[in-house]
Every structure is written in structure tokens, then in C-alpha cells.
Motif scaffolding. Structure first.
Motif, mmCIF file in Angstrom:
data_model
loop_
_atom_site.group_PDB
_atom_site.id
_atom_site.type_symbol
_atom_site.label_atom_id
_atom_site.label_comp_id
_atom_site.label_asym_id
_atom_site.label_seq_id
_atom_site.Cartn_x
_atom_site.Cartn_y
_atom_site.Cartn_z
ATOM 1 N N ASP A 3 0.710 -1.188 -0.030
ATOM 2 C CA ASP A 3 0.044 -0.104 0.066
ATOM 3 C C ASP A 3 1.010 1.132 0.097
ATOM 4 O O ASP A 3 0.421 2.150 -0.475
ATOM 5 C CB ASP A 3 -0.957 0.059 1.203
ATOM 6 C CG ASP A 3 -2.131 -0.841 1.087
ATOM 7 O OD1 ASP A 3 -2.584 -1.003 -0.066
ATOM 8 O OD2 ASP A 3 -2.665 -1.524 2.246
ATOM 9 N N GLN A 19 -5.681 3.752 5.919
ATOM 10 C CA GLN A 19 -7.135 3.563 5.775
ATOM 11 C C GLN A 19 -7.976 4.699 5.468
ATOM 12 O O GLN A 19 -9.244 4.424 4.694
ATOM 13 C CB GLN A 19 -7.432 3.216 7.363
ATOM 14 C CG GLN A 19 -8.768 2.628 7.722
ATOM 15 C CD GLN A 19 -8.870 1.376 6.623
ATOM 16 O OE1 GLN A 19 -7.986 0.473 6.605
ATOM 17 N NE2 GLN A 19 -9.990 1.344 5.975
ATOM 18 N N LYS A 64 -8.406 4.840 1.617
ATOM 19 C CA LYS A 64 -8.970 3.764 1.026
ATOM 20 C C LYS A 64 -10.410 4.105 1.290
ATOM 21 O O LYS A 64 -11.304 3.831 0.315
ATOM 22 C CB LYS A 64 -8.644 2.506 1.724
ATOM 23 C CG LYS A 64 -7.225 2.093 1.169
ATOM 24 C CD LYS A 64 -7.296 0.752 1.979
ATOM 25 C CE LYS A 64 -5.931 -0.072 1.394
ATOM 26 N NZ LYS A 64 -5.537 -1.295 2.340
ATOM 27 N N ASP A 65 -10.815 4.556 2.447
ATOM 28 C CA ASP A 65 -12.328 4.750 2.739
ATOM 29 C C ASP A 65 -12.769 6.063 2.076
ATOM 30 O O ASP A 65 -13.880 5.850 1.423
ATOM 31 C CB ASP A 65 -12.483 5.307 4.182
ATOM 32 C CG ASP A 65 -12.241 4.093 5.125
ATOM 33 O OD1 ASP A 65 -12.258 2.899 4.900
ATOM 34 O OD2 ASP A 65 -12.018 4.282 6.477
ATOM 35 N N ARG A 92 -13.101 4.580 -1.776
ATOM 36 C CA ARG A 92 -14.477 3.885 -1.656
ATOM 37 C C ARG A 92 -15.822 4.806 -1.718
ATOM 38 O O ARG A 92 -16.741 4.291 -2.387
ATOM 39 C CB ARG A 92 -14.361 2.996 -0.432
ATOM 40 C CG ARG A 92 -15.301 1.804 -0.762
ATOM 41 C CD ARG A 92 -15.393 0.621 0.625
ATOM 42 N NE ARG A 92 -13.992 0.355 0.755
ATOM 43 C CZ ARG A 92 -13.007 0.431 1.748
ATOM 44 N NH1 ARG A 92 -13.567 1.215 2.734
ATOM 45 N NH2 ARG A 92 -11.923 -0.111 1.637
#
Length: 319
Positions: free
Chosen positions: A205, A307, A310-311, A314
């Protein structure tokens, strides 16, 4: 509304606390332990900080922009003001998503004959941001999307300002702005990337994040500076402007991270050559740019940043 104090923000509802970090040079390993206390809401007495971004244009990636926004919020800005010049629709979608959450203000930057104004009216945009925010926030940062102001003794900027007052008896009423030195983190080479993959805590990542994969920086450069302005004492902002009421911060405490190539062949280099002729042996820009050292300070935010990005991506894909 550019006041995000009442908005729902993952960055304002938690704070990153560095408990312990160490780097073992012999084994090229890194150990950084980061804990996030989700119940630790920012104190109402904390300084409110806004970030003003120079007009966006050119090739900007979605992940790059989301990384900049999330990391800027993690570092302590409560709000970000963007000026859109020439950007693609995907970038507008990112900005409007954050604007809908109350974390970002988007201003269309349409000026006549922009090519006739330095940097497409950069200074005009930043002064516009200054006046938009000066009665809402305490301090303003003026950044490009490859720049971050990074405290090296505290986890974020509000706690750094508190540290200055409590530990160093800093009197903010005497100074109109704080001046920070710079360090450049150029894109890593193939060999450097191979070395990075052997570091404890590395994951694939990290390759998607410029602030995490670029861990080789130049020496700190006190001649390339960035100012954080106290809005209650501000009148204007301009390139290279310095005042008698500026307070220079040592690079031991906080530095501006530039994720770009170190600029060479500048006026600083020409000045250095003039200094040599006059017997003043200062380091020049070339000297600073040609030496790098490993710096993992941004890995303090690694898990939280990955994180959150990514959230957000999304969430963007489900809109």
C-alpha cells in the motif's frame, strides 16, 4: 461555509499519538508504534488552522489529491481552501465530495489572461483565501499539493503551537507569522525502492502514497522557507515576503516536507558563487540537493492515512 468545527470529520474526532519510534541503522529496520485515541476530541482552546492551496492545474491524480487532503487534516488543519484552474472532472468530484462534508471550500479560479499574471494569479488566490478566512481561523498555511508542514516534536500543528507556548514560552502576540525551513523528498530510485521493501513495517500500500514511499530527503534548507501566518495580524501574503515580526522555527522542531525534486540552478546558487568570490563559504543549493538521508517521520501516520484514503476512495466510487 469554510468553518468546519461543527462538521463530521474523522480527522477532527481523533488524534494521532506517537508512543515510540526507533530506527536501527545496522539492520535497516524501522519500528514505529502509533496509537489512535478515537475518544480524544480536539480541545476547544486549540488554535484553528486553515490551509490555502495555490490554484490547481496540470496532471493531478485522484489518490494524490485524497492523500494531500487526508494528511493535511491529520496534521491539524481544520479546513482546506482550493482554487480550481485547469482540472479534470475526476478531480472536481473529489473536491466536491469533501466540500459536501464541510472540510473543503472550492473556488473556481477564472481570471482574464492568466498567462499574463505570475503563476496564474497564485498570489491573488492566496490573498483571496487570506481575507475569506481571517475572521474564522487563527492561523493560515499556504501550500501546494506536494507540501506538508510537519512538526517533528509533536504529532500535529495545534499541539506543536501549544508546545511552543508551554515549553519554549513562545509569545504569539509578538509575531505575525512563523517561518519554517524546507526539506525535499525527491521520487525514489529503483535501488531505493528495493531497500524500502526490506524495512520492517513496509507494505505494498505504501507504493501508492508519495508521502510514505519517498523517505530520502535532502538536508534542511533554511533559505527555502514557508510561512504560517497569524490571521489576526495579517494584511497580505506574497512570494518571498518576510517581516520583522516573523519568528523562525528551528528545523529540530518542525519542517516543510516538499515531495518533489530539489530545485537547482537557482538564485541561491548564483548567490553562493558570489559569496565564494567574496570569501563567504556558505553551502549552496547544489550542495544541499546532492546529499540525502533517510527520514521515516511520515510513517507515524501510515496506518491511519492508508485507511482514510481507502475509505474516501471507496466513498467516491459509490457516489
Amino acid at each position: 461555509n469554510s468553518n468546519s468545527s461543527s462538521s463530521s470529520s474523522s480527522s477532527s474526532s481523533s488524534s494521532t499519538v506517537v508512543r515510540n519510534s526507533s530506527y536501527n541503522k545496522s539492520s535497516q529496520s524501522l519500528e514505529i508504534k502509533v496509537e489512535v485515541d478515537k475518544l480524544n476530541v480536539r480541545n476547544i482552546s486549540d488554535d484553528k488552522i486553515v490551509t490555502c492551496v495555490a490554484p490547481l492545474q496540470g496532471s493531478i491524480g485522484v489518490v494524490q489529491l485524497v492523500e494531500f487532503i487526508e494528511l493535511t487534516l491529520l496534521l491539524g488543519s481544520q479546513h482546506i481552501v482550493f482554487y480550481t484552474f485547469h482540472v479534470i472532472e475526476e478531480i472536481r468530484r473529489v473536491l466536491y465530495m469533501y466540500e459536501g462534508r464541510g472540510l473543503v471550500t472550492v473556488v473556481s479560479w477564472n481570471i482574464p489572461s492568466p498567462e499574463s499574471v505570475w503563476a496564474n494569479g497564485r498570489d491573488m488566490a492566496l490573498n483571496d483565501c487570506l481575507y475569506r478566512t481571517m475572521y474564522i481561523y487563527d492561523y493560515a498555511l499556504f501550500l501546494d499539493i506536494d507540501e506538508f508542514l510537519v512538526p517533528r516534536v509533536t504529532p500535529d500543528i495545534p499541539s506543536f503551537l501549544k508546545y511552543l507556548r508551554e515549553v519554549h514560552r513562545f509569545n504569539s502576540t509578538k509575531f505575525s507569522d512563523l517561518v519554517f525551513s524546507s526539506a525535499y523528498f525527491p521520487p525514489i530510485t529503483k535501488t531505493q525502492h528495493i531497500n524500502l521493501t526490506t524495512v520492517i513495517g513496509y507494505s505494498r500500500d505504501i507504493n501508492k502514497f508519495v508521502s510514505l514511499k519517498s523517505v530520502y530527503r535532502t538536508y534542511f534548507n533554511p533559505k527555502h522557507t514557508l510561512r504560517m501566518i497569524k490571521l489576526s495580524q495579517a494584511f497580505r501574503v506574497g512570494a518571498g515576503e518576510r517581516k520583522r515580526t516573523s519568528f523562525a522555527i528551528s528545523s529540530r522542531y518542525a519542517v516543510v516536507n516538499h515531495y518533489s525534486y530539489c530545485p537547482q540552478q537557482t538564485s541561491l546558487e548564483r548567490q553562493y558563487k558570489a559569496n565564494i568570490r567574496s570569501g563567504n563559504n556558505e553551502k549552496d543549493t547544489t550542495d544541499i540537493c546532492s546529499h540525502t538521508k533517510t527520514d521515516f517521520i511520515m510513517w507515524r501516520y501510515k496506518y491511519v492515512l492508508i485507511q482514510r484514503v481507502k475509505d474516501s476512495v471507496r466513498r467516491l466510487n459509490t457516489r
